[in-house]
Design a protein around this motif. Structure first.
Motif, short mmCIF file in Angstrom:
data_model
loop_
_atom_site.label_atom_id
_atom_site.label_comp_id
_atom_site.label_asym_id
_atom_site.label_seq_id
_atom_site.Cartn_x
_atom_site.Cartn_y
_atom_site.Cartn_z
N GLN A 156 28.25 60.00 24.15
CA GLN A 156 26.94 60.50 24.55
C GLN A 156 25.96 59.34 24.75
O GLN A 156 25.10 59.37 25.63
N LYS B 74 25.84 57.83 28.36
CA LYS B 74 25.45 58.62 29.52
C LYS B 74 24.24 58.00 30.20
O LYS B 74 23.22 57.74 29.57
N GLN C 185 21.31 61.31 19.40
CA GLN C 185 20.67 60.48 20.42
C GLN C 185 20.92 61.13 21.78
O GLN C 185 21.70 60.64 22.59
N PRO C 186 20.25 62.24 22.08
CA PRO C 186 20.60 63.02 23.28
C PRO C 186 20.25 62.35 24.60
O PRO C 186 20.85 62.67 25.61
N TYR C 187 19.29 61.44 24.63
CA TYR C 187 18.90 60.81 25.89
C TYR C 187 19.54 59.44 26.10
O TYR C 187 19.20 58.73 27.04
N GLY C 188 20.45 59.04 25.21
CA GLY C 188 21.11 57.76 25.37
C GLY C 188 20.37 56.64 24.66
O GLY C 188 19.26 56.81 24.16
N ARG D 5 18.33 53.10 23.78
CA ARG D 5 17.18 52.39 24.33
C ARG D 5 17.38 50.88 24.30
O ARG D 5 16.58 50.15 24.88
N TYR E 52 10.41 64.47 23.20
CA TYR E 52 11.49 65.34 23.67
C TYR E 52 10.86 66.57 24.31
O TYR E 52 10.23 67.39 23.64
N GLU F 158 12.55 68.03 27.53
CA GLU F 158 13.54 68.76 28.31
C GLU F 158 14.56 69.40 27.37
O GLU F 158 14.90 68.85 26.34
N MET G 47 18.24 70.50 26.12
CA MET G 47 19.47 69.71 26.08
C MET G 47 20.55 70.52 25.38
O MET G 47 20.28 71.40 24.56
#
Length: 841
Positions: A38, A41, A316-319, A321, A800, A802, A804
């Motif tokens: 994940q 991504k 860490q849903p958005y990848g 940093r 956060y 959006e 998911m």
């Protein structure tokens, strides 16, 4: 004295693993492991600004060096299939890291990287016995390559260390022979005997030498009997209380003899004396120390309320940093940049650590991990370990996703080159960002509250050295703080609990099981920090907080003198040690000698005890008879030295073989040279190196059974910006919220709000010539509006927003599919775990 006969059986390859297995090398060309899917991504490819000149040898480089050494050192008759220490062979290879002067010229200027060299450690048999010798080989291998003795990094005057015995592979056989010769005694007192056919049988015994610094030139060893504990791995919890003293003066194990035996506070000259004493009516038997459920580290059956539900985890849903160049092992994160490299002896090190574009630390890495015991029996009384001898990098086994590190972490492989082979340790380093449960900062004003999340970056590895697992972390914080932290877990090295009348073991620990006592010991773990605060020209100062009495004119005549305090700066003018101050009454600061911030203050970094359970300790024992001069760095908390290319390390794994005349003698490094640069007739430029210790004074208690816990054994040191920038650097990158509370908008509002009276606010208009009454009317209107509106919130940083969807593997990885280690080695703490039988497969 009894002559020791060697049993006729093939020595176990697992138990006779490798003598000086020190050097560990990362696989820079390997494909990324299938962990943290994940986190990858949407990740953009990232390239380091420079080549990693500290990178370890590739498999191809190691192969080329091995072949070249056979040609260039033909007079040594090197063999690829050694049968004993009488053969000459290439034991291991690693990168010889470039000198700092050359590396900086490339990293911060020149377009050409420095000359690359390999370090080769050879086992050489000479006229007076076997040696381990260091050589350097120029890379890449061409017709112009050359091999030279590697001497400049050692202060002993030699590139080699004599091995005190020719027959380390025979140690195991000697121990088994001792136990076999007194099998009637062990069966009578311990209810078990040696199993020569299956030496690791769970109902059998093992006999091992004390893995301590070799005294009297390595000529005397104490052997102790243990139960294997193979089901639980708890061998160091199962000492059996029978000891044998061996005269190991000869290079050949078959010539060694047993001098005496020790049991329950009594010495016996021979085995027959021991047998005769057992038959007497006044003979006192000690309680047996048997294995059982008490050594098990897991409880699969208990179900207290709440255990039926899984605990919270981080996702860490958005990848990620941070940015990672896997090939160059380079990381960038919110102003921090650094290179990663590894070594078989010492594990992970960092190089060229920069913050906000300025170098802070040139090198930060482990030097040595010492544990020194005290006790009332022949083993505990002189027990010490120098763990780089066992290979803290080579023993960095695979990390478990979701447990050792978050499931979303990036995992890195490591390689090391030994005996003409390249070995890979998969997923043995992890990198991840994490948000603490505590805030970085917060403040509540009259009409507002502001909170900032404490997010940090962690680089982590775990080394399993015999009975202990050491987790080493480098932690980076948003304000520019850097922390090095060590946590320990695993089985203690226990002492047999005797039944004699003196009960002197109570002086050294506690009774923790029927036949087991704990042994107090010090963990002192040494790190090098080559400080480059905004450049190499640095000064070290002690900024003291001192009480004083002073008269102030504004106090008079009511108060003639005021008791207060002040700051007093004491420059560190020569190489010396520092101990953590009583009551935290001093600050140790490394300043740049020339660079200042906008306010005229010298740019600096403060060195302080970190987030462990107490101030990091130094060694309690003074002038250790076991360690000699092999680890003088352990005698104080912090050392300040000149940085020299000829002094790259505070210790060497080979110090274990000759601690009284070590190949690196720290006392020759910390020799009170001047730290005042700019003096005539001195080319010192102010480049400082710190050597600092973390660890603990460990007095194991019943809560350490079966395992010592990491949260009670953590120790760290932090490097904190001190006037390094003009303001707190975390303001630019931190995530948080400003919540405007209902109330008077004139206090704590957002810039531009009605009623904002701060500079730049709505009421601070130089072109507005309203009279006082008009301004008051505006204020009343703003107050009325404020009473009607609801509290507002403004976020700094992303939130956060959006929706998911996360798979269950992001919370609980499917370990049978994702854990891919093929390592099944058994580590031990005797010579067999580090220094014996390298020719066995």
């Amino acid at each position: 004295m009894a002559t020791i006969s060697r049993p006729a059986y093939v020595l176990s390859a697992i138990l006779v693993f490798a003598i000086l297995t020190f050097i560990l090398l990362p696989n820079f060309n390997a494909e990324p492991p299938s962990l943290g899917t994940q986190a990858k991504k949407g990740r953009k490819e990232y390239t380091a600004p420079k080549q990693n000149v500290f990178a370890e040898l590739t498999a191809k480089e190691a192969e080329d060096v091995n072949e070249f050494l056979f040609e260039d050192l033909a007079h040594l008759n090197l063999t690829k299939t050694p049968k004993s220490n009488r053969d000459n062979f290439v034991f291991y290879l690693e990168t010889l890291r470039p000198n700092k002067t050359d590396a900086l010229a490339y990293l911060h200027g020149s377009s050409e990287p420095p000359q690359r060299w390999a370090k080769a450690i050879l086992s050489e048999y000479r006229d007076d016995g076997p040696y381990m010798a260091h050589y350097m080989v120029s890379l890449p291998i061409t017709s112009k390559s050359k091999t030279l003795p590697l001497t400049y990094v050692f202060n002993s005057g030699s590139n080699a260390v004599r091995i005190p015995t020719l027959d380390f592979d025979g140690l195991f056989g000697v121990g088994q022979s001792i136990a076999a010769n007194i099998s009637d005694i062990t069966l009578e007192l311990l209810g078990a005997e040696i199993n020569l056919e299956k030496p690791e049988a769970p109902d059998g015994l093992l006999c091992w030498p004390r893995p301590a610094g070799i005294e009297r030139g390595g000529q005397v060893m104490w052997f102790q009997i243990f139960k294997p504990g193979i089901a639980s791995g708890a061998r160091t919890l199962l000492p059996q209380g029978i000891y044998a003293k061996v005269d190991a003066n000869s290079l050949f194990a078959e010539e060694w003899t047993v001098e005496e035996y020790y049991y329950n506070g009594q010495l016996y000259d021979t085995a027959d004396d021991f047998r005769a004493a057992i038959k007497k009516s006044d003979f006192v038997r000690a309680p047996r120390n048997d294995d059982g459920p008490w050594t098990a580290t897991e409880d699969f059956d208990s179900q207290p309320d709440g255990r039926e539900l899984p605990p919270p985890v981080s996702v860490q849903p958005y990848g990620p940093r941070y940015k990672l160049d896997r090939k160059q092992q380079f990381v960038s994160w919110f102003g921090f940049e650094f290179f990663i490299t590894t070594a078989q002896a010492t594990g992970v090190s960092l190089f060229d650590v920069k913050f906000k574009g300025e170098r802070v630390v040139y090198e930060l890495g482990l030097q040595e991990a010492l544990s020194h015991y005290a006790g009332d029996d022949p083993v505990q009384g002189g027990l010490e370990f120098l763990d780089t001898f066992l290979g803290m990098g080579k023993l960095m086994f695979e990390l478990i996703p979701g447990y050792d590190c978050p499931a979303y972490a990036d995992f890195l492989d490591v390689q090391w080159h030994q005996l003409y082979e390249t070995n890979t340790l998969p997923n043995s380093i992890c990198l991840f960002e994490y948000t603490s449960d505590s805030l970085l900062s917060r403040h509540t004003a009259q009409y507002s509250v502001t909170t900032s999340r404490n997010t940090y970056l962690t680089l982590r590895s775990t080394s399993t050295v015999g009975n202990y697992d050491y987790t080493v972390e480098y932690i980076f914080y948003l304000d520019g703080t850097l922390e090095v932290k060590v946590r320990a877990s695993g089985f203690i090295f226990g002492a047999f609990y005797s039944a004699n009348s003196s009960k002197t073991e109570d002086l050294y620990g506690h009774h923790v099981n029927e036949g087991l006592a704990s042994s107090m010991h010090d963990h002192v773990i040494n790190f090098k920090a080559d400080m480059d605060v905004a450049g190499t020209a640095n000064d070290m100062v002690r900024l003291a907080i001192e009480p004083m009495t002073k008269s102030y004119p504004w106090d008079l005549p009511e108060i003639k003198q005021r008791n207060t305090m002040r700051l007093v700066e004491y420059p560190v003018t020569e190489e010396t040690f520092l101990d953590w101050p009583r009551n935290g009454g001093e600050m140790y600061i490394v300043y740049n000698s020339e660079e200042k911030n906008s306010w005229g203050e010298r740019k600096g970094y403060r060195v302080v005890p970190g987030t462990g359970i107490a101030s990091p300790p130094h060694l309690t024992i003074e002038n250790s008879t076991t360690l000699g001069d092999g680890a003088r760095w352990a005698e104080h908390d912090l050392w300040v030295l000149r940085r020299k290319d000829t002094e790259p390390r505070s210790a060497d794994p080979l110090n274990y073989f000759n601690p009284h005349d070590p190949i690196i003698d720290f006392t020759k490094m910390a020799n009170h040279e001047s730290l005042q640069h700019g003096e005539e007739d001195d080319d010192y430029d102010g480049d400082l190196t710190l050597y600092l210790n973390v660890g603990s004074h460990h007095v194991p208690h019943s809560g350490d059974i079966p395992n010592t816990l990491m949260h009670t054994s953590a120790s760290s040191v932090m490097f904190i910006p001190h006037n390094f920038l003009d303001r707190d650097a975390s303001r630019e990158s931190v995530q948080g919220v400003r919540l405007q509370l209902k109330g008077n908008g004139a206090s704590g509002g957002f810039p531009g709000d009605i009623g904002d009276t701060r500079p730049g606010g709505d009421d601070d208009d130089d072109d507005n010539n309203e009279d006082l009454k008009a301004r008051l009317r505006r204020r009343r209107r703003a107050t009325a509006l404020d009473k009607e509106r609801r509290p507002e919130a403004k976020y700094f940083g992303a939130t956060y927003e959006e929706g998911m969807k996360l798979g269950v593997e992001e919370f609980e990885p499917v370990l049978p599919q994702q854990y891919r280690s093929y390592e099944n080695r058994v580590t031990d703490l005797g010579f067999n775990g580090s220094a014996a039988g390298v020719w066995f497969k």
